[in-house]
Design a protein around this motif. Structure first.
Motif, short mmCIF file in Angstrom:
data_model
loop_
_atom_site.label_atom_id
_atom_site.label_comp_id
_atom_site.label_asym_id
_atom_site.label_seq_id
_atom_site.Cartn_x
_atom_site.Cartn_y
_atom_site.Cartn_z
N TYR A 61 0.84 -1.21 0.00
CA TYR A 61 0.00 0.00 0.00
C TYR A 61 0.87 1.26 0.00
O TYR A 61 0.66 2.19 -0.79
N LEU A 62 1.87 1.28 0.88
CA LEU A 62 2.73 2.47 1.01
C LEU A 62 3.60 2.67 -0.22
O LEU A 62 3.87 3.81 -0.62
N MET A 63 4.03 1.57 -0.84
CA MET A 63 4.80 1.69 -2.08
C MET A 63 3.94 2.26 -3.20
O MET A 63 4.41 3.09 -3.99
N ARG A 64 2.70 1.83 -3.26
CA ARG A 64 1.79 2.36 -4.29
C ARG A 64 1.55 3.86 -4.10
O ARG A 64 1.34 4.59 -5.07
N LYS A 65 1.59 4.29 -2.85
CA LYS A 65 1.40 5.72 -2.55
C LYS A 65 2.71 6.50 -2.66
O LYS A 65 2.75 7.70 -2.35
N LEU A 66 3.78 5.80 -3.06
CA LEU A 66 5.11 6.42 -3.24
C LEU A 66 5.68 6.98 -1.94
O LEU A 66 6.42 7.96 -1.93
N LEU A 67 5.35 6.31 -0.83
CA LEU A 67 5.83 6.76 0.48
C LEU A 67 7.05 5.96 0.94
O LEU A 67 7.74 6.37 1.88
N VAL A 68 7.29 4.82 0.28
CA VAL A 68 8.41 3.95 0.65
C VAL A 68 9.11 3.48 -0.62
O VAL A 68 8.45 3.00 -1.55
N SER A 69 10.43 3.61 -0.64
CA SER A 69 11.23 3.10 -1.76
C SER A 69 12.66 2.95 -1.26
O SER A 69 12.95 3.15 -0.08
N ASP A 70 13.56 2.60 -2.16
CA ASP A 70 14.97 2.46 -1.78
C ASP A 70 15.55 3.78 -1.31
O ASP A 70 16.48 3.81 -0.49
N THR A 71 15.02 4.88 -1.82
CA THR A 71 15.60 6.20 -1.52
C THR A 71 14.66 7.13 -0.74
O THR A 71 15.03 8.26 -0.43
N HIS A 72 13.45 6.61 -0.40
CA HIS A 72 12.46 7.49 0.22
C HIS A 72 11.69 6.73 1.30
O HIS A 72 11.29 5.59 1.11
N PHE A 73 11.51 7.39 2.46
CA PHE A 73 10.74 6.79 3.56
C PHE A 73 10.11 7.93 4.34
O PHE A 73 10.76 8.57 5.17
N ASP A 74 8.83 8.21 4.05
CA ASP A 74 8.14 9.35 4.66
C ASP A 74 7.29 8.86 5.84
O ASP A 74 6.12 8.53 5.69
N LYS A 75 7.91 8.82 7.02
CA LYS A 75 7.22 8.26 8.18
C LYS A 75 5.97 9.05 8.57
O LYS A 75 4.94 8.46 8.91
#
Length: 230
Positions: A45-59
């Protein structure tokens, strides 16, 4: 009428926890819950919302989105177990992809994510007759579980199993990448501040490095039946 028990199966990634837990639940007629799949569904879910990736983590954004995540298990007669649904969408296959595996330990380390999923898991298992596998079932979710198992195997053996599983699904992966992912997940799972992966004091350790699925299943079923008959 035999008594109903709670069975907690913890262990490292790619030790076959889910496989043996499904087999055991089917054998005993118990409910099976794959808690790792729940964390994978949140991660997807969070990956689909572009909140989690190898370079990004928006807690901060992750915490805002948690109320909108609904996870359920819907029984599929064809496969014989409950498949994971994310907001009513069957995501059983998508959550097993390598890109999800690469992000899930980071998401699982967020205390608010763990708190939300542990509450769901405890609600599912409150009536016993459940087999649940994950990383903290015997230590956090069900510290009073009747039977606790801790699955382990060599790093190389686990990477080999995971590699073969991904290749069988048609994923184009390199063994070195899978091995690195297994090692990274071990590190993240065992060193996180909230509910790290540790063996419960009263858990029975099963090293399946040199066991086939049938030998492993026989061992686990015997332990479960002995506990039920106590």
């Amino acid at each position: 009428m035999s008594k109903k028990i709670t069975i907690a199966i913890d262990g490292y990634s790619s030790t076959g926890k889910s496989t043996v837990a499904k087999q055991l639940a089917a054998e005993l007629g118990y409910v099976y819950v794959d808690t790792g799949a729940m964390y994978r569904a949140v991660t997807l879910y969070l990956m689909r919302k572009l909140l989690v990736s190898d370079t990004h983590f928006d807690k901060e954004a992750i915490l805002r989105h948690l109320p909108f995540i609904n996870i359920s298990f819907v029984f599929n007669k064809e496969v014989g177990y409950g498949e994971v649904h994310l907001n009513k969408e069957n995501v059983e296959k998508e959550i097993r992809l390598m890109e999800v595996s690469q992000q899930v330990s980071k998401v699982a380390a967020v205390p608010e994510v763990r708190k939300m999923l542990v509450e769901i898991q405890q609600e599912i298992g409150k009536n016993k007759a459940v087999v649940m596998d994950g990383r903290d079932i015997g230590t956090v979710v069900f510290p009073d579980a009747d039977l606790k198992l801790f699955m382990t195997a060599s790093t190389e053996k686990r990477a080999e199993r995971r590699y073969n599983e991904l290749r069988d699904r048609g994923e184009d992966v390199k063994f070195e990448d899978v091995l690195a992912n297994v090692k990274e997940r071990d590190y993240l799972d065992t060193t996180r501040d909230d509910s790290p992966l540790i063996k419960a004091e009263d858990a029975i350790e099963i090293d399946n490095s040199n066991l086939n699925l049938e030998e492993q299943f026989e061992k686990v079923v015997k332990l479960a039946r002995n506990k039920i008959e106590e």
